[in-house]
Design a protein around this motif. Structure first.
Motif, PDB file in Angstrom:
ATOM      1  N   UNK A   2       0.793  -1.217   0.000  1.00 61.53           N
ATOM      2  CA  UNK A   2       0.000   0.000   0.000  1.00 61.53           C
ATOM      3  C   UNK A   2       0.835   1.282   0.000  1.00 61.53           C
ATOM      4  N   UNK A   3       1.496   1.537  -1.113  1.00 65.04           N
ATOM      5  CA  UNK A   3       2.183   2.809  -1.339  1.00 65.04           C
ATOM      6  C   UNK A   3       1.582   3.395  -2.603  1.00 65.04           C
ATOM      7  N   UNK A   4       1.095   4.619  -2.537  1.00 61.50           N
ATOM      8  CA  UNK A   4       0.533   5.239  -3.738  1.00 61.50           C
ATOM      9  C   UNK A   4       1.633   5.427  -4.772  1.00 61.50           C
ATOM     10  N   UNK A 178       2.492  -6.941   3.644  1.00 60.13           N
ATOM     11  CA  UNK A 178       3.528  -6.839   4.665  1.00 60.13           C
ATOM     12  C   UNK A 178       2.886  -7.182   6.013  1.00 60.13           C
ATOM     13  N   UNK A 179       3.665  -7.659   6.996  1.00 58.80           N
ATOM     14  CA  UNK A 179       3.092  -8.096   8.272  1.00 58.80           C
ATOM     15  C   UNK A 179       2.374  -6.975   9.013  1.00 58.80           C
ATOM     16  N   UNK A 183       3.266  -2.486  10.656  1.00 55.54           N
ATOM     17  CA  UNK A 183       2.602  -1.341  10.046  1.00 55.54           C
ATOM     18  C   UNK A 183       1.780  -0.570  11.079  1.00 55.54           C
ATOM     19  N   UNK A 184       1.669   0.741  10.890  1.00 59.54           N
ATOM     20  CA  UNK A 184       0.782   1.527  11.739  1.00 59.54           C
ATOM     21  C   UNK A 184      -0.626   1.518  11.149  1.00 59.54           C
ATOM     22  N   UNK A 189       5.076   1.464   7.192  1.00 56.51           N
ATOM     23  CA  UNK A 189       5.959   0.586   7.945  1.00 56.51           C
ATOM     24  C   UNK A 189       6.559   1.335   9.133  1.00 56.51           C
ATOM     25  N   UNK A 190       6.573   0.661  10.278  1.00 58.99           N
ATOM     26  CA  UNK A 190       7.041   1.284  11.515  1.00 58.99           C
ATOM     27  C   UNK A 190       8.556   1.431  11.538  1.00 58.99           C
ATOM     28  N   UNK A 191       9.020   2.261  12.466  1.00 62.51           N
ATOM     29  CA  UNK A 191      10.453   2.502  12.603  1.00 62.51           C
ATOM     30  C   UNK A 191      11.212   1.239  13.000  1.00 62.51           C
ATOM     31  N   UNK A 192      10.563   0.329  13.733  1.00 63.01           N
ATOM     32  CA  UNK A 192      11.270  -0.879  14.154  1.00 63.01           C
ATOM     33  C   UNK A 192      11.028  -2.059  13.211  1.00 63.01           C
ATOM     34  N   UNK A 193      10.438  -1.814  12.054  1.00 62.14           N
ATOM     35  CA  UNK A 193      10.273  -2.876  11.061  1.00 62.14           C
ATOM     36  C   UNK A 193      11.633  -3.221  10.454  1.00 62.14           C
ATOM     37  N   UNK A 194      11.811  -4.462  10.003  1.00 62.72           N
ATOM     38  CA  UNK A 194      13.116  -4.871   9.452  1.00 62.72           C
ATOM     39  C   UNK A 194      13.355  -4.423   8.011  1.00 62.72           C
TER      40      UNK A 194
END
Length: 384
Positions: A2-4, A178-179, A183-184, A189-194
């Motif tokens: 989900x990225x435009x 993505x898991x 994601x928020x 994607x969150x800051x602590x995502x790999x």
């Protein structure tokens, strides 16, 4: 993913007139997979979609279950299966259930035909080879060890693909995402995502092809195959925008999460889909507690079958494994490191290994192809 994304030409507003130089209309098409409630993209075409002049069904058998397959850990060699074939027949299916099918492939007889999987999102892991993935959305450069994520219904073909190529394919009968935990609430994607959005490669623009020469499309609809003759070249898109399109992510861009003691496999997750998760093992520092045991502990996840596709390196808990090996550990059979592997891991600071893991939440069935390429001694490898 989900990225435009937006490529090419389009109008400021949707569903309004968009005219060619001669005054005729471009044709607007909405592409989605969950009716009008899920993510989607909007495409603008030179020709009306679809214009099909001929359809016929081909009888191709992909899955023939090995009915007497033992319910034991299995090890088999994907690279020892008969390989080669076209966009369809090169796929050598090994394991499957009602939510996914796994295959390996070496594409040797590619032509100008197009391919569309109408029932499954596809994750193509590029074990060997380089080239280009061409779709209605543009071009993705194929790099070794890429994951190519292709939503169901996307038409594609390979171009300039290396003669020596090898793929590990996961077909998912639901959306690949993505898991959730990375994601928020907005999908970022969150800051602590790999990994981050910067690691995701999206299609680059390719000039539309305005051709009235007939083209061939292979449509795979579950276990049925249809041969379509199309009146126009399907890559006639002058512009598109939206959230649903093919994308690429390279396993080398995954940033492993490590801790003081051994962390369970979900920490390595990279994708999710209904009924399964995909994880990848990459080079990383081992656990740094002074008494840590880096090798995984024995475990029995009764509701989860575990499949590993071995890519490269020295896998810390297995021996006798080759590049291209596949292991299946059924959920109702305990499994863990082979003799000597636990002891050998103590005090080791890091590892070099690449592997793709698919964990399913329903039992996998074994395709007949597996029987002649399996390691008969694998079940006894825990005897020492």
């Amino acid at each position: 993913m989900p990225i435009y994304h937006q490529l090419g030409e389009m109008t400021q507003k949707k569903h309004v007139t968009f005219r060619k130089e001669d005054g005729s209309l471009y044709w607007e098409e909405l592409f989605g997979t969950k009716g009008f409630s899920g993510i989607y993209s909007t495409l603008y075409r030179i020709h009306r979609p679809p214009v099909v002049t001929k359809v016929r069904e081909h009888q191709i058998t992909f899955l023939e279950e090995w009915q007497d397959a033992p319910r034991v850990p299995l090890h088999f060699y994907s690279h020892k299966a008969e390989h080669g074939g076209d966009i369809l027949t090169a796929r050598k299916y090994t394991l499957f259930n009602d939510e996914c099918a796994l295959a390996s492939a070496s594409f040797t007889d590619l032509d100008d035909s197009f391919y569309r999987n109408g029932k499954a999102d596809e994750i193509l892991f590029v074990h060997e080879g380089e080239g280009e993935l061409h779709t209605e959305y543009g071009v993705l450069d194929i790099r070794q060890w890429d994951y190519l994520v292709i939503p169901r219904g996307v038409m594609y073909r390979f171009e300039n693909l290396s003669e020596n190529n090898r793929f590990f394919i996961t077909e998912c009968y639901g959306a690949v995402e993505t898991p959730n935990r990375y994601r928020n609430e907005f999908g970022q994607l969150l800051e602590d995502a790999p990994f981050s959005e910067r690691d995701i490669r999206r299609p680059r623009f390719r000039a539309p092809i305005d051709s009235k020469e007939e083209c061939r499309l292979w449509l795979k609809a579950g276990q049925r195959v249809f041969d379509y003759t199309m009146a126009y070249h399907p890559f006639d898109v002058v512009g598109w925008d939206g959230y649903l399109y093919p994308w690429a992510f390279n396993i080398k861009d995954f940033q492993p999460i490590v801790g003081q003691i051994h962390l369970p496999p979900p920490i390595h997750q990279v994708f999710q889909a209904p009924g399964l998760v995909v994880c990848n093992f990459v080079p990383r520092l081992f656990d740094f507690h002074k008494d840590a045991v880096p090798a995984p502990y024995y475990h029995q996840n009764v509701d989860s079958d575990e499949v590993l596709y071995y890519v490269d390196g020295d896998f810390m808990s297995r021996k006798g494994i080759e590049s291209g090996s596949i292991t299946l550990h059924p959920g109702d059979v305990p499994h863990g490191p082979q003799p000597g592997k636990t002891e050998a891991s103590v005090g080791v600071k890091d590892c070099y290994e690449y592997a793709v893991m698919v964990d399913t939440f329903r039992p996998l069935r074994v395709n007949g192809l597996v029987q002649p390429i399996m390691d008969e001694d694998y079940i006894r490898s825990w005897l020492g």
